[in-house]
Write a protein that holds these residues in place. Structure first.
Motif, short mmCIF file in Angstrom:
data_model
loop_
_atom_site.label_atom_id
_atom_site.label_comp_id
_atom_site.label_asym_id
_atom_site.label_seq_id
_atom_site.Cartn_x
_atom_site.Cartn_y
_atom_site.Cartn_z
N ASP A 1 -0.52 8.34 -4.57
CA ASP A 1 -1.43 7.64 -3.66
C ASP A 1 -0.65 6.88 -2.59
O ASP A 1 -0.98 6.94 -1.40
CB ASP A 1 -2.30 6.69 -4.46
N GLU B 1 0.80 -1.23 0.00
CA GLU B 1 0.00 0.00 0.00
C GLU B 1 0.83 1.27 0.00
O GLU B 1 0.44 2.27 -0.63
CB GLU B 1 -0.93 0.02 1.23
N VAL C 1 -7.96 11.85 5.16
CA VAL C 1 -7.15 12.01 3.96
C VAL C 1 -7.30 13.44 3.45
O VAL C 1 -8.42 13.96 3.34
CB VAL C 1 -7.60 11.02 2.87
N GLY D 1 -5.78 5.46 9.88
CA GLY D 1 -7.10 5.96 10.22
C GLY D 1 -7.22 7.46 10.36
O GLY D 1 -8.15 7.96 11.01
N ARG E 1 -4.75 6.62 5.36
CA ARG E 1 -5.81 5.62 5.43
C ARG E 1 -5.43 4.46 6.35
O ARG E 1 -6.26 3.97 7.12
CB ARG E 1 -6.13 5.10 4.03
N VAL F 1 -1.51 9.36 0.29
CA VAL F 1 -2.89 9.06 0.65
C VAL F 1 -2.99 7.80 1.52
O VAL F 1 -3.61 7.82 2.59
CB VAL F 1 -3.76 8.88 -0.62
N GLN F 2 -2.37 6.71 1.07
CA GLN F 2 -2.48 5.45 1.80
C GLN F 2 -1.93 5.50 3.22
O GLN F 2 -2.50 4.85 4.12
CB GLN F 2 -1.82 4.32 1.00
#
Length: 217
Positions: free
Chosen positions: A140, A89, A154, A151, A148, A144-145
């Motif tokens: 990403d 990820e 974003v 938690g 994510r 971004v990941q």
């Protein structure tokens, strides 16, 4: 292998886990099998393990001493494919700065770690330019990941959103040297290399926390 052992424990405990800085290509299979079995696991890879491999250790230069160690070209290829396909990820700088004394001495006696912050963006963009990683997937994985997985909200460019933005020039051409490195840790194997791509400014919480001064002359 430690990863395989840990996945067995996770299967029995039902824990959620993240594995950082993968280095072996076979780790991808273990993770994929674990996810198929319903385990909640994620993983990251450091940029050094995609930009370098064990062939770079021929001179036993301590600047290349990193943990986990650099693996084979085949491992690097498999990790890169795993990142490109989302099986891994997150992409990180794996930034571990050290002072000069920590890297002085025989290879095995030196502190492992690479100061990866300054070279992270151009190294990532080099993978994009080579066609092995899509630009949007790279962004990403890097921006971004990570949010994510832990938690956190974003960041977004929608109207009225608080600005958490990194602005970079993908065409900036420069050389990584002592004059241009911002990290206090100068333990990088990339000194003297031409780099393409550079951060121009960073905003966190709507505030400019970094802005590169324009070159003169």
């Amino acid at each position: 292998m430690g990863l395989a052992r840990d996945l067995v424990l996770i299967e029995h405990s039902g824990a959620r886990a993240h594995f950082r800085t993968l280095s072996a290509g076979r780790s991808i299979k273990y993770l994929n099998d674990a996810r198929k079995a319903g385990l909640d696991v994620t993983a990251s890879v450091g940029i050094a393990h995609l930009a370098l491999c064990d062939e770079d250790l021929a001179r036993f230069d301590a600047a290349f001493h990193v943990r986990p160690p650099l693996r084979s070209r085949r491992d690097r290829t498999r990790l890169l494919r795993g990142l490109a396909e989302g099986q891994v990820e997150i992409l990180t700088s794996h930034h571990e700065p050290h002072d000069a004394d920590a890297k002085a001495g025989p290879f095995g006696a030196t502190a492992p770690g690479i100061s990866g912050l300054d070279s992270f963006l151009p190294s990532m963009l080099a993978l994009v330019e080579a066609g092995t990683l899509d630009l949007m997937r790279a962004i990403d994985a890097a921006a971004v990941q990570p949010a994510r997985v832990i938690g956190s909200p974003v960041a977004s460019l929608r109207a009225e959103a608080v600005a958490d933005i990194c602005i970079f020039d993908p065409a900036a051409d420069w050389t990584l040297d002592a004059e241009h490195i911002l990290s206090r840790g100068q333990n990088t194997p990339f000194f003297g290399r031409r780099m393409r791509g550079r951060v121009a400014a960073t905003l966190v919480g709507g505030r400019v926390v970094f802005e590169r001064k324009p070159a003169h002359g």
